[in-house]
Design a protein around this motif. Sequence first.
Motif, PDB file in Angstrom:
ATOM      1  N   MET A 192       0.855  -1.198   0.000  1.00 56.61           N
ATOM      2  CA  MET A 192       0.000   0.000   0.000  1.00 56.61           C
ATOM      3  C   MET A 192       0.886   1.241   0.000  1.00 56.61           C
ATOM      4  O   MET A 192       1.822   1.334   0.794  1.00 56.61           O
TER       5      MET A 192
ATOM      6  N   LYS B  19       1.851   4.060   1.317  1.00 50.72           N
ATOM      7  CA  LYS B  19       1.699   4.919   2.485  1.00 50.72           C
ATOM      8  C   LYS B  19       2.643   6.107   2.388  1.00 50.72           C
ATOM      9  O   LYS B  19       3.717   6.026   1.807  1.00 50.72           O
TER      10      LYS B  19
ATOM     11  N   THR C  86       3.706   9.808   4.901  1.00 53.44           N
ATOM     12  CA  THR C  86       3.492  10.651   6.072  1.00 53.44           C
ATOM     13  C   THR C  86       3.886  12.067   5.694  1.00 53.44           C
ATOM     14  O   THR C  86       4.937  12.283   5.084  1.00 53.44           O
TER      15      THR C  86
ATOM     16  N   PRO D 292      -0.351  10.292   8.645  1.00 49.01           N
ATOM     17  CA  PRO D 292      -0.226   9.337   7.547  1.00 49.01           C
ATOM     18  C   PRO D 292      -1.308   9.558   6.497  1.00 49.01           C
ATOM     19  O   PRO D 292      -2.330  10.216   6.751  1.00 49.01           O
TER      20      PRO D 292
ATOM     21  N   TYR E 249      -2.658   7.995   2.234  1.00 53.69           N
ATOM     22  CA  TYR E 249      -2.540   7.058   1.117  1.00 53.69           C
ATOM     23  C   TYR E 249      -2.274   7.872  -0.139  1.00 53.69           C
ATOM     24  O   TYR E 249      -3.079   8.724  -0.521  1.00 53.69           O
TER      25      TYR E 249
ATOM     26  N   ARG F  71      -9.245   4.057  -0.620  1.00 60.89           N
ATOM     27  CA  ARG F  71      -8.061   3.727  -1.415  1.00 60.89           C
ATOM     28  C   ARG F  71      -8.439   3.467  -2.878  1.00 60.89           C
ATOM     29  O   ARG F  71      -7.713   3.879  -3.789  1.00 60.89           O
TER      30      ARG F  71
ATOM     31  N   ALA G  32      -5.204  10.360   6.303  1.00 60.52           N
ATOM     32  CA  ALA G  32      -5.870   9.515   7.299  1.00 60.52           C
ATOM     33  C   ALA G  32      -6.205  10.384   8.507  1.00 60.52           C
ATOM     34  O   ALA G  32      -5.403  10.522   9.438  1.00 60.52           O
TER      35      ALA G  32
ATOM     36  N   GLY H 241      -5.527   9.187  11.946  1.00 57.84           N
ATOM     37  CA  GLY H 241      -4.227   8.539  12.033  1.00 57.84           C
ATOM     38  C   GLY H 241      -3.277   9.087  13.067  1.00 57.84           C
ATOM     39  O   GLY H 241      -2.127   8.649  13.140  1.00 57.84           O
TER      40      GLY H 241
END
Length: 234
Positions: free
Chosen positions: A1, A3, A5, A14, A16, A43, A60, A63
């Motif tokens: 995935m 990811k 940050t 964080p 996507y 996603r 997120a 997150g």
Amino acid sequence: MPKVTFPAPAGPLPGYLATPATEGPWPAVIVVQDVRGMTADVRRVSDRLAAAGYLTLAPALYGRGLKIACMLATIRSHFAGTGDSFDDIVAARDHLLADPNCSGKVGLVGFCMGAGFVLQLAPSGLFDATAPNYGLNPKNIDALAQSCPVVASYGAKDRIARSGTAAALEAVLAAGGVPRDIKEYENVGHSFMNDFGIPAPFTVIERIAGMEYSEPEAEDAWRRILSFFGEHLR
């Protein structure tokens, strides 16, 4: 995935990140989640936008810390019109604008609660086009007369963004001469664009709540969004 940050005023967050397969630079899009958080559907939405040629980031919002505390804080921020969640969305925008593969144009897409954030940010001057889907209109709806271009989709059977929401948005955008494409679909309710992959026994509950995914209307809404973004972000 994929990811990522990125920095934000309340601390790193964080997200996507979905990147187009074509050569950049690309216009960018921020995807704002609904109340369920960073789901597989969020996603998929991000991947779909990337496949259409948009550098896409879904922050997120839950997150940073315990999920339930983040959820409650995000919901409060949505209704208050201020708070860390708004800062996080703007920070996601700034993160993409700093990417050398970003063309400098940024759009904003949201669903349900996310659409509420989108509508409140639409007059900020920070975004070039927005796509709020079945979101509640902000308390200061008149501010939307100064909005950036808006493409919005609603369901006539929605029990959350009730009847009249789409018409009220259309009226204020028209009064301000804002480029727009507002459509209410007759036979669907809330979340008709979100395919959460709910197991069959629970789809009955989803249908009773008026929150069932409907592919024909969802695909038409996507056609309109991508056409509108093609006009205003490219």
